[in-house]
Design an enzyme around this catalytic site. Structure first.
Site, PDB file in Angstrom:
ATOM      1  N   ASP A 109      -6.592  -2.423   4.358  1.00 25.39           N
ATOM      2  CA  ASP A 109      -5.299  -1.791   4.673  1.00 25.39           C
ATOM      3  C   ASP A 109      -5.003  -1.744   6.171  1.00 25.39           C
ATOM      4  OD1 ASP A 109      -4.779  -1.366   1.965  1.00 25.39           O
ATOM      5  OD2 ASP A 109      -5.780   0.574   1.946  1.00 25.39           O
ATOM      6  N   HIS A 153       0.854  -1.185   0.000  1.00 29.22           N
ATOM      7  CA  HIS A 153       0.000   0.000   0.000  1.00 29.22           C
ATOM      8  C   HIS A 153       0.895   1.242   0.000  1.00 29.22           C
ATOM      9  CE1 HIS A 153      -3.502   2.466   0.737  1.00 29.22           C
ATOM     10  NE2 HIS A 153      -2.813   3.085   1.667  1.00 29.22           N
TER      11      HIS A 153
HETATM   12  N1  NHR Z   1      -9.366  -6.222   0.544  1.00 28.79           N
HETATM   13  C1  NHR Z   1      -9.380  -6.395   1.867  1.00 28.79           C
HETATM   14  N2  NHR Z   1     -10.436  -7.022   2.381  1.00 28.79           N
HETATM   15  N3  NHR Z   1      -8.405  -5.961   2.703  1.00 28.79           N
HETATM   16  C2  NHR Z   1      -7.353  -5.286   2.195  1.00 28.79           C
HETATM   17  O1  NHR Z   1      -6.409  -4.862   3.019  1.00 28.79           O
HETATM   18  C3  NHR Z   1      -7.273  -5.042   0.803  1.00 28.79           C
HETATM   19  C4  NHR Z   1      -8.319  -5.541  -0.011  1.00 28.79           C
HETATM   20  C5  NHR Z   1      -8.319  -5.320  -1.394  1.00 28.79           C
HETATM   21  C6  NHR Z   1      -7.314  -4.570  -1.970  1.00 28.79           C
HETATM   22  C7  NHR Z   1      -5.339  -3.088  -1.813  1.00 28.79           C
HETATM   23  C8  NHR Z   1      -5.720  -1.667  -1.381  1.00 28.79           C
HETATM   24  C9  NHR Z   1      -4.541  -0.703  -1.387  1.00 28.79           C
HETATM   25  O2  NHR Z   1      -3.389  -1.117  -1.262  1.00 28.79           O
HETATM   26  C10 NHR Z   1      -6.288  -4.036  -1.171  1.00 28.79           C
HETATM   27  C11 NHR Z   1      -6.252  -4.293   0.197  1.00 28.79           C
HETATM   28  C12 NHR Z   1      -8.634  -0.981  -3.680  1.00 28.79           C
HETATM   29  C13 NHR Z   1      -9.391  -0.089  -2.958  1.00 28.79           C
HETATM   30  C14 NHR Z   1     -10.718   0.434  -3.485  1.00 28.79           C
HETATM   31  O3  NHR Z   1     -11.309   1.331  -2.900  1.00 28.79           O
HETATM   32  C15 NHR Z   1      -8.923   0.307  -1.718  1.00 28.79           C
HETATM   33  C16 NHR Z   1      -7.729  -0.214  -1.226  1.00 28.79           C
HETATM   34  C17 NHR Z   1      -6.979  -1.127  -1.967  1.00 28.79           C
HETATM   35  C18 NHR Z   1      -7.445  -1.496  -3.204  1.00 28.79           C
HETATM   36  N4  NHR Z   1     -11.228  -0.131  -4.601  1.00 28.79           N
HETATM   37  C19 NHR Z   1     -12.503   0.207  -5.240  1.00 28.79           C
HETATM   38  C20 NHR Z   1     -13.580  -0.873  -4.955  1.00 28.79           C
HETATM   39  O4  NHR Z   1     -14.766  -0.499  -4.939  1.00 28.79           O
HETATM   40  C21 NHR Z   1     -12.389   0.261  -6.748  1.00 28.79           C
HETATM   41  C22 NHR Z   1     -11.421   1.296  -7.208  1.00 28.79           C
HETATM   42  C23 NHR Z   1     -11.050   1.129  -8.670  1.00 28.79           C
HETATM   43  O5  NHR Z   1     -11.444   0.133  -9.320  1.00 28.79           O
HETATM   44  O6  NHR Z   1     -10.312   1.987  -9.169  1.00 28.79           O
HETATM   45  O7  NHR Z   1     -13.229  -2.068  -4.801  1.00 28.79           O
HETATM   46  O8  NHR Z   1      -4.762   0.534  -1.441  1.00 28.79           O
HETATM   47  C1  GAR Z   2       1.451   1.055  -6.562  1.00 31.98           C
HETATM   48  O1  GAR Z   2       1.908   2.313  -6.137  1.00 31.98           O
HETATM   49  C2  GAR Z   2       0.695   0.360  -5.450  1.00 31.98           C
HETATM   50  O2  GAR Z   2       1.231   0.567  -4.178  1.00 31.98           O
HETATM   51  C3  GAR Z   2      -0.636   1.029  -5.555  1.00 31.98           C
HETATM   52  O3  GAR Z   2      -0.874   1.244  -6.915  1.00 31.98           O
HETATM   53  C4  GAR Z   2       0.360   1.213  -7.628  1.00 31.98           C
HETATM   54  C5  GAR Z   2       0.335   0.045  -8.561  1.00 31.98           C
HETATM   55  O4  GAR Z   2       1.411   0.093  -9.442  1.00 31.98           O
HETATM   56  N1  GAR Z   2      -1.659   0.209  -4.990  1.00 31.98           N
HETATM   57  C6  GAR Z   2      -2.812   0.699  -4.633  1.00 31.98           C
HETATM   58  O5  GAR Z   2      -3.065   1.883  -4.644  1.00 31.98           O
HETATM   59  C7  GAR Z   2      -3.809  -0.342  -4.236  1.00 31.98           C
HETATM   60  N2  GAR Z   2      -5.033   0.312  -3.968  1.00 31.98           N
HETATM   61  P1  GAR Z   2       1.829  -1.164 -10.289  1.00 31.98           P
HETATM   62  O6  GAR Z   2       0.587  -1.697 -10.969  1.00 31.98           O
HETATM   63  O7  GAR Z   2       2.798  -0.618 -11.283  1.00 31.98           O
HETATM   64  O8  GAR Z   2       2.458  -2.167  -9.361  1.00 31.98           O
END
Ligand code: NHR
Ligand code: GAR
Length: 211
Positions: free
Chosen positions: A142, A106
């Site tokens: 997260d 993250h």
């Molecule tokens: N799922 C759980 N249950 N727990 C975590 O810690 C997760 C997870 C899924 C993804 C990555 C995370 C990041 O590193 C991750 C961690 C997507 C969103 C989000 O809001 C938030 C955090 C992360 C990944 N996604 C939207 C949704 O509605 C869609 C956004 C889009 O498609 O652009 O799923 O930040």
């Molecule tokens: C990275 O900075 C990662 O930490 C972030 O998106 C980028 C992905 O780059 N992840 C998130 O924000 C998850 N919500 P990449 O596709 O080149 O690895």
């Protein structure tokens, strides 16, 4: 040999860093994307890595998508699932299934700035440092146990794009190292904390000095 399945949504530069690290004892069993246009899929396929695309838009619910995703993943019998820029929130059933064997990176210093738009929020908040966090994935977004963190300075003229680029460089160092530690069996979860066997805890933090 440890089997690893990597989940991506886009560019996949973290996936590339893990592949290019050539980690001993690690097989990249598959790269799976939830978007048909994820650029990282073509990169992986060109290197002979097995790829799958599962378009989340084709599923009626998050549960239905996650079930199909889990079936797709389990066909590769992974020891570890790696989220690398994977942008779909995962259901509690899915995270429970991979408890203790799914990592995420993250782009913030968790527990600060979970969720999206982290660089913009860190600059807005007036933070002097930012960074990234490798953590085990739990149901709470997260918030899982932290494996490692890296820190960069926020300059006076920092923009979200410039900060993202600096943090991404650090991600490419931290993530392969964390995957390597997992594959070596050196990580153990103790409540909110992750212990790294045979190394001082300080080695799981990476500091980048001021430019
Ligand atoms: N799922 C759980 N249950 N727990 C975590 O810690 C997760 C997870 C899924 C993804 C990555 C995370 C990041 O590193 C991750 C961690 C997507 C969103 C989000 O809001 C938030 C955090 C992360 C990944 N996604 C939207 C949704 O509605 C869609 C956004 C889009 O498609 O652009 O799923 O930040
Ligand atoms: C990275 O900075 C990662 O930490 C972030 O998106 C980028 C992905 O780059 N992840 C998130 O924000 C998850 N919500 P990449 O596709 O080149 O690895």
């Amino acid at each position: 040999m440890k089997n690893i399945v990597i989940l991506i949504s886009g560019r996949g530069s973290n996936m590339q860093a893990i592949v290019d690290a050539g980690l001993p004892g690690v097989t990249i069993a598959a790269v799976i994307a939830n978007r048909p246009d994820a650029a990282g899929i073509a990169w992986a396929a060109a290197r002979g890595i097995t790829t799958r695309v599962l378009d989340h838009k084709a599923y009626a619910s998050r549960e239905a998508f996650d079930e199909q995703l889990a079936d797709t993943i389990d066909a590769f019998t992974p020891d570890l699932v790696v989220l690398a820029g994977f942008m779909r929130i995962l259901t509690p059933g899915f995270t429970a299934r991979y408890e203790g064997r799914m990592l995420n990176i993250h782009p913030s210093l968790l527990p600060a700035f979970p969720g999206l738009h982290t660089h913009e929020r860190a600059i807005e908040a007036g933070c002097k440092v930012a960074g990234c966090t490798v953590h085990f994935v739990t149901a709470e977004l997260d918030h899982g146990p932290v494996v490692s963190q890296g820190v960069v300075n926020i300059a006076d003229d920092e923009t979200p794009d410039s900060l993202a680029a600096k943090v991404l460089e650090l991600e490419h160092q931290l993530y392969p190292a964390a995957v390597r530690w997992f594959a070596e069996g050196r990580l153990s979860i103790d409540g909110a904390r992750v212990r790294l066997a045979d190394l001082a805890g300080a080695d799981a933090a990476m500091m980048v000095p001021a430019p």
